[in-house]
Design a protein around this motif. Structure first.
Motif, PDB file in Angstrom:
ATOM      1  N   TRP A 188     -31.209  48.088 -10.391  1.00 54.05           N
ATOM      2  CA  TRP A 188     -30.890  49.450 -10.837  1.00 54.05           C
ATOM      3  C   TRP A 188     -31.857  49.921 -11.924  1.00 54.05           C
ATOM      4  O   TRP A 188     -32.106  51.114 -12.058  1.00 54.05           O
ATOM      5  N   GLY A 189     -32.402  48.993 -12.704  1.00 55.72           N
ATOM      6  CA  GLY A 189     -33.361  49.369 -13.730  1.00 55.72           C
ATOM      7  C   GLY A 189     -34.628  49.987 -13.164  1.00 55.72           C
ATOM      8  O   GLY A 189     -35.371  50.673 -13.878  1.00 55.72           O
ATOM      9  N   SER A 190     -34.891  49.781 -11.865  1.00 52.99           N
ATOM     10  CA  SER A 190     -36.074  50.364 -11.234  1.00 52.99           C
ATOM     11  C   SER A 190     -35.877  51.823 -10.850  1.00 52.99           C
ATOM     12  O   SER A 190     -36.835  52.496 -10.446  1.00 52.99           O
ATOM     13  N   THR A 191     -34.654  52.333 -10.964  1.00 53.26           N
ATOM     14  CA  THR A 191     -34.368  53.704 -10.535  1.00 53.26           C
ATOM     15  C   THR A 191     -35.215  54.719 -11.286  1.00 53.26           C
ATOM     16  O   THR A 191     -35.727  55.680 -10.698  1.00 53.26           O
ATOM     17  N   TYR A 192     -35.384  54.509 -12.603  1.00 56.29           N
ATOM     18  CA  TYR A 192     -36.161  55.460 -13.398  1.00 56.29           C
ATOM     19  C   TYR A 192     -37.611  55.514 -12.925  1.00 56.29           C
ATOM     20  O   TYR A 192     -38.179  56.597 -12.752  1.00 56.29           O
ATOM     21  N   VAL A 193     -38.223  54.357 -12.679  1.00 54.75           N
ATOM     22  CA  VAL A 193     -39.615  54.311 -12.234  1.00 54.75           C
ATOM     23  C   VAL A 193     -39.754  54.958 -10.859  1.00 54.75           C
ATOM     24  O   VAL A 193     -40.667  55.755 -10.616  1.00 54.75           O
ATOM     25  N   VAL A 194     -38.844  54.630  -9.941  1.00 58.65           N
ATOM     26  CA  VAL A 194     -38.905  55.201  -8.599  1.00 58.65           C
ATOM     27  C   VAL A 194     -38.709  56.718  -8.652  1.00 58.65           C
ATOM     28  O   VAL A 194     -39.425  57.473  -7.975  1.00 58.65           O
TER      29      VAL A 194
ATOM     30  N   SER B 111     -34.512  45.826 -17.615  1.00 59.77           N
ATOM     31  CA  SER B 111     -35.411  45.911 -16.473  1.00 59.77           C
ATOM     32  C   SER B 111     -36.191  47.219 -16.483  1.00 59.77           C
ATOM     33  O   SER B 111     -37.395  47.250 -16.187  1.00 59.77           O
ATOM     34  N   ALA B 112     -35.515  48.328 -16.846  1.00 65.14           N
ATOM     35  CA  ALA B 112     -36.174  49.635 -16.867  1.00 65.14           C
ATOM     36  C   ALA B 112     -37.320  49.659 -17.873  1.00 65.14           C
ATOM     37  O   ALA B 112     -38.407  50.195 -17.593  1.00 65.14           O
ATOM     38  N   VAL B 113     -37.103  49.082 -19.049  1.00 64.00           N
ATOM     39  CA  VAL B 113     -38.145  49.066 -20.084  1.00 64.00           C
ATOM     40  C   VAL B 113     -39.331  48.210 -19.629  1.00 64.00           C
ATOM     41  O   VAL B 113     -40.494  48.591 -19.788  1.00 64.00           O
ATOM     42  N   LEU B 114     -39.056  47.057 -19.054  1.00 63.76           N
ATOM     43  CA  LEU B 114     -40.136  46.181 -18.588  1.00 63.76           C
ATOM     44  C   LEU B 114     -40.950  46.831 -17.473  1.00 63.76           C
ATOM     45  O   LEU B 114     -42.182  46.763 -17.467  1.00 63.76           O
ATOM     46  N   LEU B 115     -40.273  47.493 -16.535  1.00 68.44           N
ATOM     47  CA  LEU B 115     -40.985  48.155 -15.444  1.00 68.44           C
ATOM     48  C   LEU B 115     -41.779  49.359 -15.958  1.00 68.44           C
ATOM     49  O   LEU B 115     -42.877  49.646 -15.460  1.00 68.44           O
ATOM     50  N   GLY B 116     -41.211  50.076 -16.947  1.00 70.92           N
ATOM     51  CA  GLY B 116     -41.949  51.183 -17.540  1.00 70.92           C
ATOM     52  C   GLY B 116     -43.220  50.713 -18.222  1.00 70.92           C
ATOM     53  O   GLY B 116     -44.263  51.374 -18.177  1.00 70.92           O
TER      54      GLY B 116
ATOM     55  N   LEU C 168     -45.594  49.417 -15.090  1.00 72.40           N
ATOM     56  CA  LEU C 168     -46.035  50.373 -14.079  1.00 72.40           C
ATOM     57  C   LEU C 168     -46.405  51.743 -14.624  1.00 72.40           C
ATOM     58  O   LEU C 168     -47.191  52.462 -14.001  1.00 72.40           O
ATOM     59  N   LEU C 169     -45.816  52.131 -15.757  1.00 72.49           N
ATOM     60  CA  LEU C 169     -46.065  53.469 -16.296  1.00 72.49           C
ATOM     61  C   LEU C 169     -46.875  53.457 -17.577  1.00 72.49           C
ATOM     62  O   LEU C 169     -47.141  54.513 -18.157  1.00 72.49           O
ATOM     63  N   GLY C 170     -47.252  52.276 -18.047  1.00 73.73           N
ATOM     64  CA  GLY C 170     -48.064  52.188 -19.244  1.00 73.73           C
ATOM     65  C   GLY C 170     -47.341  52.558 -20.520  1.00 73.73           C
ATOM     66  O   GLY C 170     -47.975  52.982 -21.499  1.00 73.73           O
ATOM     67  N   GLN C 171     -46.017  52.417 -20.558  1.00 74.71           N
ATOM     68  CA  GLN C 171     -45.254  52.766 -21.750  1.00 74.71           C
ATOM     69  C   GLN C 171     -45.404  51.675 -22.815  1.00 74.71           C
ATOM     70  O   GLN C 171     -45.617  50.502 -22.506  1.00 74.71           O
ATOM     71  N   ASP C 172     -45.270  52.106 -24.083  1.00 78.06           N
ATOM     72  CA  ASP C 172     -45.458  51.184 -25.207  1.00 78.06           C
ATOM     73  C   ASP C 172     -44.332  50.159 -25.281  1.00 78.06           C
ATOM     74  O   ASP C 172     -43.182  50.439 -24.909  1.00 78.06           O
ATOM     75  N   LEU C 173     -44.667  48.979 -25.767  1.00 72.91           N
ATOM     76  CA  LEU C 173     -43.691  47.916 -25.964  1.00 72.91           C
ATOM     77  C   LEU C 173     -44.009  47.265 -27.309  1.00 72.91           C
ATOM     78  O   LEU C 173     -44.874  46.391 -27.400  1.00 72.91           O
ATOM     79  N   GLY C 174     -43.295  47.727 -28.358  1.00 78.08           N
ATOM     80  CA  GLY C 174     -43.576  47.263 -29.710  1.00 78.08           C
ATOM     81  C   GLY C 174     -42.641  46.166 -30.165  1.00 78.08           C
ATOM     82  O   GLY C 174     -41.867  45.594 -29.386  1.00 78.08           O
ATOM     83  N   GLN C 175     -42.715  45.883 -31.478  1.00 78.92           N
ATOM     84  CA  GLN C 175     -41.917  44.785 -32.038  1.00 78.92           C
ATOM     85  C   GLN C 175     -40.421  45.071 -31.951  1.00 78.92           C
ATOM     86  O   GLN C 175     -39.630  44.164 -31.681  1.00 78.92           O
ATOM     87  N   LEU C 176     -40.012  46.333 -32.182  1.00 80.95           N
ATOM     88  CA  LEU C 176     -38.586  46.656 -32.083  1.00 80.95           C
ATOM     89  C   LEU C 176     -38.073  46.458 -30.659  1.00 80.95           C
ATOM     90  O   LEU C 176     -36.947  45.980 -30.456  1.00 80.95           O
TER      91      LEU C 176
END
Length: 306
Positions: free
Chosen positions: A17-23, A245-250, A253-261
């Motif tokens: 379900w976390g892939s729904t946003y990317v799709v 899952s949504a954050v990891l896929l973003g 696949l979408l080049g979204q930032d992934l910081g310390q928080l």
């Protein structure tokens, strides 16, 4: 099948379900939320119904219609309203209260005991999701907040009632009924609010097929199977895997930032899911195991029926 296998299979549902946003972002046409929800639910329900070839008995229709509305129609509609009116982080954080609501609703509806560890796991998961997705400039919209909370309550109540009302059929049949009911509820809403259908490209059709076959038919089959086999505290905590899952896929696949928080939030979410899986004696009333019989039908005692 042992409990660990049941947990792993059920965990696949919120992970997918976390892939729904990317799709949705990459493949679906914008501004048609109800139409996309309809195309996700109704074809999946019809396909599964063709496979099982079994309709609900007359006494089960009111329950199936209510579950279809709670788990699909109302939940998805409120989800889209929240997504349009709130920043994604706010909507996801408000939606993360669903596991806590499942635990609280399971006491009056299932007779389960509320355990401190389960509450701690739910609160930890909410805080982890907040770290994952919230931003300092997140705006608040009253209608969007109400929609997000209503959606979380709808899915939580639908999950608990799906466990309370276990019909004498397979999980596949139960999933088909609910998806069909959810699609039927969405149909008049689409005709009224989105009467002009979008022109669908090949990419749109691929996205819809993925969400219908994988994101609806397969995942909800696994979810409702888990609903019948797992205690509410363990089941509900698996829902935190969806924003993770949504954050990891973003990020992938979408080049979204992934910081310390975000990394800290991931760790907290992982801990909350683990805490939710610690089996607690007396946490829920036992539910009957369901086994597939020779005729493909089951009853709630595990006996086959013709």
């Amino acid at each position: 099948m042992n409990r660990h296998a049941d947990l792993l299979l059920t965990a696949l549902a919120p992970t997918v379900w976390g892939s729904t946003y990317v799709v949705t972002t990459l493949l679906l046409p914008p501004d048609y939320p109800l139409t996309m929800a309809l195309l996700r639910a109704l074809p999946a329900g019809l396909l599964l119904l063709l496979l099982v070839r079994q309709m609900p008995r007359r006494s089960w229709w009111p329950r199936v219609l209510l579950l279809g509305a709670l788990n699909f129609s109302l939940f998805w509609a409120m989800l889209f309203v929240a997504a349009y009116r709130l920043p994604g982080g706010v909507a996801a954080t408000l939606g993360a209260i669903q596991p806590l609501l499942v635990i609280l609703l399971a006491k009056p509806l299932l007779g389960s005991t509320i355990r401190a560890l389960a509450i701690l796991a739910a609160l930890a998961g909410i805080s982890g999701v907040a770290l994952l997705v919230l931003t300092p400039r997140a705006a608040l919209d009253p209608l969007g907040i109400a929609a997000a909370l209503t959606g979380a309550l709808s899915m939580a109540l639908g999950t608990v009632l799906s466990r309370r009302w276990q019909p004498p059929v397979s999980a596949l049949t139960f999933t088909a009924w609910q998806l069909l009911a959810g699609g039927l509820w969405l149909l008049p809403a689409v005709l009224l609010l989105e009467p002009q259908a979008p022109t669908l490209t090949a990419a749109n059709l691929a996205g819809i097929a993925y969400l219908a076959l994988i994101g609806a038919a397969l995942t909800y089959l696994l979810w409702f199977r888990g609903v019948a086999r797992l205690e509410p505290a363990a089941l509900s905590s698996l829902g935190f895997l969806s924003p993770l899952s949504a954050v990891l896929l973003g990020w992938l696949l979408l080049g979204q930032d992934l910081g310390q928080l975000q990394l800290l939030g991931m760790a907290i979410v992982a801990i909350s899911v683990w805490l939710g899986q610690l089996k607690q004696r007396g946490s829920v009333l036992p539910m009957p195991a369901m086994r597939l019989g020779r005729t493909g039908r089951m009853d709630a005692r595990g006996d086959t029926s013709d």
